[in-house]
Design an enzyme around this catalytic site. Structure first.
Site, PDB file in Angstrom:
ATOM      1  N   HIS A  35       0.838  -1.211   0.000  1.00 31.71           N
ATOM      2  CA  HIS A  35       0.000   0.000   0.000  1.00 31.71           C
ATOM      3  C   HIS A  35       0.867   1.253   0.000  1.00 31.71           C
ATOM      4  O   HIS A  35       0.537   2.229   0.672  1.00 31.71           O
ATOM      5  CB  HIS A  35      -0.955   0.006   1.205  1.00 31.71           C
ATOM      6  CG  HIS A  35      -2.158  -0.878   1.006  1.00 31.71           C
ATOM      7  ND1 HIS A  35      -3.409  -0.391   0.733  1.00 31.71           N
ATOM      8  CD2 HIS A  35      -2.284  -2.223   0.999  1.00 31.71           C
ATOM      9  CE1 HIS A  35      -4.268  -1.400   0.592  1.00 31.71           C
ATOM     10  NE2 HIS A  35      -3.594  -2.529   0.746  1.00 31.71           N
ATOM     11  N   SER A  68     -13.051 -18.167 -21.566  1.00 32.65           N
ATOM     12  CA  SER A  68     -12.195 -18.568 -20.446  1.00 32.65           C
ATOM     13  C   SER A  68     -12.122 -20.085 -20.392  1.00 32.65           C
ATOM     14  O   SER A  68     -13.147 -20.765 -20.498  1.00 32.65           O
ATOM     15  CB  SER A  68     -12.807 -18.026 -19.143  1.00 32.65           C
ATOM     16  OG  SER A  68     -12.412 -18.834 -18.051  1.00 32.65           O
ATOM     17  N   GLY A 125      -4.730 -11.551  -4.016  1.00 27.97           N
ATOM     18  CA  GLY A 125      -3.653 -10.577  -3.841  1.00 27.97           C
ATOM     19  C   GLY A 125      -2.453 -10.916  -4.703  1.00 27.97           C
ATOM     20  O   GLY A 125      -1.342 -10.468  -4.449  1.00 27.97           O
ATOM     21  N   SER A 128      -3.999 -11.425 -10.357  1.00 25.45           N
ATOM     22  CA  SER A 128      -4.518 -12.126 -11.526  1.00 25.45           C
ATOM     23  C   SER A 128      -5.229 -11.140 -12.452  1.00 25.45           C
ATOM     24  O   SER A 128      -5.146 -11.250 -13.675  1.00 25.45           O
ATOM     25  CB  SER A 128      -5.479 -13.231 -11.094  1.00 25.45           C
ATOM     26  OG  SER A 128      -6.535 -12.686 -10.342  1.00 25.45           O
ATOM     27  N   ASP A 172       1.766  -3.651  -9.868  1.00 23.58           N
ATOM     28  CA  ASP A 172       1.383  -4.923 -10.471  1.00 23.58           C
ATOM     29  C   ASP A 172       1.757  -4.966 -11.950  1.00 23.58           C
ATOM     30  O   ASP A 172       2.268  -5.971 -12.443  1.00 23.58           O
ATOM     31  CB  ASP A 172      -0.128  -5.140 -10.345  1.00 23.58           C
ATOM     32  CG  ASP A 172      -0.566  -5.103  -8.890  1.00 23.58           C
ATOM     33  OD1 ASP A 172       0.309  -5.155  -8.024  1.00 23.58           O
ATOM     34  OD2 ASP A 172      -1.776  -5.024  -8.650  1.00 23.58           O
TER      35      ASP A 172
HETATM   36  P1  NG1 Z   1      -3.555  -6.435  -5.558  1.00 29.25           P
HETATM   37  O1  NG1 Z   1      -2.939  -7.260  -4.556  1.00 29.25           O
HETATM   38  O2  NG1 Z   1      -3.317  -6.925  -6.955  1.00 29.25           O
HETATM   39  O3  NG1 Z   1      -4.973  -6.175  -5.280  1.00 29.25           O
HETATM   40  C1  NG1 Z   1      -3.297  -3.797  -5.047  1.00 29.25           C
HETATM   41  C2  NG1 Z   1      -2.900  -2.706  -6.029  1.00 29.25           C
HETATM   42  C3  NG1 Z   1      -1.386  -2.439  -6.000  1.00 29.25           C
HETATM   43  C4  NG1 Z   1      -0.941  -2.140  -4.585  1.00 29.25           C
HETATM   44  C5  NG1 Z   1      -1.418  -3.296  -3.665  1.00 29.25           C
HETATM   45  C6  NG1 Z   1      -1.098  -3.045  -2.209  1.00 29.25           C
HETATM   46  C7  NG1 Z   1      -4.186  -2.560  -8.110  1.00 29.25           C
HETATM   47  C8  NG1 Z   1      -4.286  -3.038  -9.495  1.00 29.25           C
HETATM   48  N1  NG1 Z   1      -3.219  -3.112  -7.386  1.00 29.25           N
HETATM   49  O4  NG1 Z   1      -2.760  -5.015  -5.494  1.00 29.25           O
HETATM   50  O5  NG1 Z   1      -1.070  -1.357  -6.859  1.00 29.25           O
HETATM   51  O6  NG1 Z   1      -1.401  -0.898  -4.160  1.00 29.25           O
HETATM   52  O7  NG1 Z   1      -2.816  -3.499  -3.755  1.00 29.25           O
HETATM   53  O8  NG1 Z   1       0.260  -2.906  -2.022  1.00 29.25           O
HETATM   54  O9  NG1 Z   1      -4.944  -1.726  -7.678  1.00 29.25           O
END
Ligand code: NG1
Length: 400
Positions: A35, A68, A125, A128, A172
């Site tokens: 975050h 899919s 997390g 994907s 990501d």
């Molecule tokens: P994930 O884990 O893919 O939901 C999200 C944000 C990242 C980052 C993390 C926390 C998106 C696409 N991805 O990742 O940019 O902020 O949470 O570190 O919003």
């Protein structure tokens, strides 16, 4: 329909036909730096070997059609300038996000027929969704004979993902595109850079699912966006233009003093302390990795989890128990990875200890859980290559 080979699936869906292109985009695991990418601070993820694989064929019209292989059905829409998202959490939104990003960056063009197969667990997390966005963006660019750079892609992709509602950062997409085999990626923003940090050969990682899901595009979306707002309000109240400026050369003690004196709201104070503390931990983690200091690296992961749990409050009871179980099983460090509120933890130990830690997790966390599927929920992960790695980057279709 469950078919493991996307090219075969595409044939089943559309019949035999023209030139096909396979694009692979990996999921990612964030080692540390949670975050904080959306505050412009450096993060340290790896790409996984697990990936989204999509077979594409260029069409002559503006239709985008996709099937899919993982049981999510087919989707079809016309590529128009003002696409609107559909139902929250639907995978079509990521296809639309890609179409919109490509449209905004390089103009509309011909659509695609596509078949997608993924072994990245969804809503865990592990990004994907970003992997789907990246794969479809590259597929549309390939179909329209566009060759674009990493930097150009990074100008449209994070913004593109906000189309589905989360106001995350660029971690990501950068990890999914630019990771190198065997390395973690130190990703910096403004200006964007990715430095490959080799991971010592005897370090091992497990991705362990808490068996609670993090539907970030659904219920947890507001929570996610609230963390970002809290951090921004804290920054504004302290009179800084950016977190980089706030951190400057300050120690965690000085930053804590500044937060206590200048922030009366606990939510803002905690968001500020997590963000700044995590940024310092990322720096320390890179040093530990470069020096091969496994115990120090593990300690930083553990501290990161404590901060995510106690300050930013993005953990949950299941993730806390999982992280505790990993530490009791002999891990050097463990922490939630990704957005939080459920999903996975990254568990770190020496490779020689992987089997013992894995067995410990099976006994302490997964025993008696009928919903536990080993190949989906407890994954040993080697740092893999990003979608732009040589050999994986598509060439545009031949002009006839
Ligand atoms: P994930 O884990 O893919 O939901 C999200 C944000 C990242 C980052 C993390 C926390 C998106 C696409 N991805 O990742 O940019 O902020 O949470 O570190 O919003």
């Amino acid at each position: 329909m469950s078919v493991a080979d996307p090219q075969e699936l595409l044939e089943q869906y559309c019949g035999p036909g023209a030139e096909t292109r396979l694009i692979e985009a990996p999921g990612r695991v964030n080692l540390i730096g949670e975050h904080i990418d959306y505050h412009g601070l450096a993060v340290l993820p790896i790409a996984m070997q697990r990936r989204v694989r999509v077979a594409f064929r260029a069409r002559n019209d503006g239709l985008i059609r996709a099937v899919s292989g993982d049981g999510y059905g087919t989707r079809e829409f016309e590529w128009t300038p003002d696409l609107e998202p559909g139902a929250a959490g639907d995978w079509e939104n990521y296809l639309k996000a890609a179409a919109r990003a490509v449209g905004r960056g390089w103009g509309l063009g011909c659509g695609v027929d596509a078949a997608l197969v993924s072994d990245v667990p969804p809503a865990a997390g592990l990004s994907s969704s970003s992997a789907i966005l990246v794969a479809f963006t590259l597929g549309l660019l390939w179909a329209n004979r566009r060759e674009v750079s990493f930097e150009e892609l990074m100008e449209v992709l994070p913004e593109g993902e906000q189309f589905v509602g989360t106001r995350g950062g660029g971690m990501d997409h950068a990890a999914c595109l630019a990771s190198r085999q065997g390395c973690a990626s130190l990703i910096e923003f403004a200006p964007l850079s990715v430095r490959a940090v080799p991971i010592p050969g005897d370090w091992g990682f497990l991705v362990a699912h808490s068996l609670t899901t993090a539907e970030k595009s659904g219920a947890a979306r507001e929570e996610f966006n609230a963390r970002r707002t809290g951090g921004n309000l804290a920054l504004a109240r302290l009179g800084f233009a950016s977190y980089r400026e706030a951190i400057g050369g300050r120690s965690i003690g000085e930053l804590t003093g500044m937060a206590s004196a200048g922030l009366s709201s606990q939510i803002e104070r905690d968001a500020f302390l997590h963000t700044t503390g995590e940024a310092l931990r990322v720096r320390a983690a890179v040093t530990a990795m470069e020096r091969g200091q496994a115990e120090e690296f593990g300690r930083l992961l553990w501290e990161s989890h404590a901060s995510a749990r106690d300050l930013l409050k993005i953990s949950c009871a299941a993730l806390d128990r999982l992280v505790d179980a990993a530490m009791e099983a002999g891990a050097l460090g463990a922490r939630l990875t990704g957005a939080g509120f459920g999903g996975c933890a990254i568990v770190f130990c020496r490779k020689s200890e992987l089997a013992r830690v894995r067995d410990g997790l099976l006994a302490r966390y997964y025993a008696g859980r009928p919903d536990f599927i080993p190949q989906k929920h407890l994954i040993e992960t080697e740092p893999g290559a990003g979608a732009l790695a040589p050999g994986l980057l598509p060439r545009p279709p031949s002009v006839d």
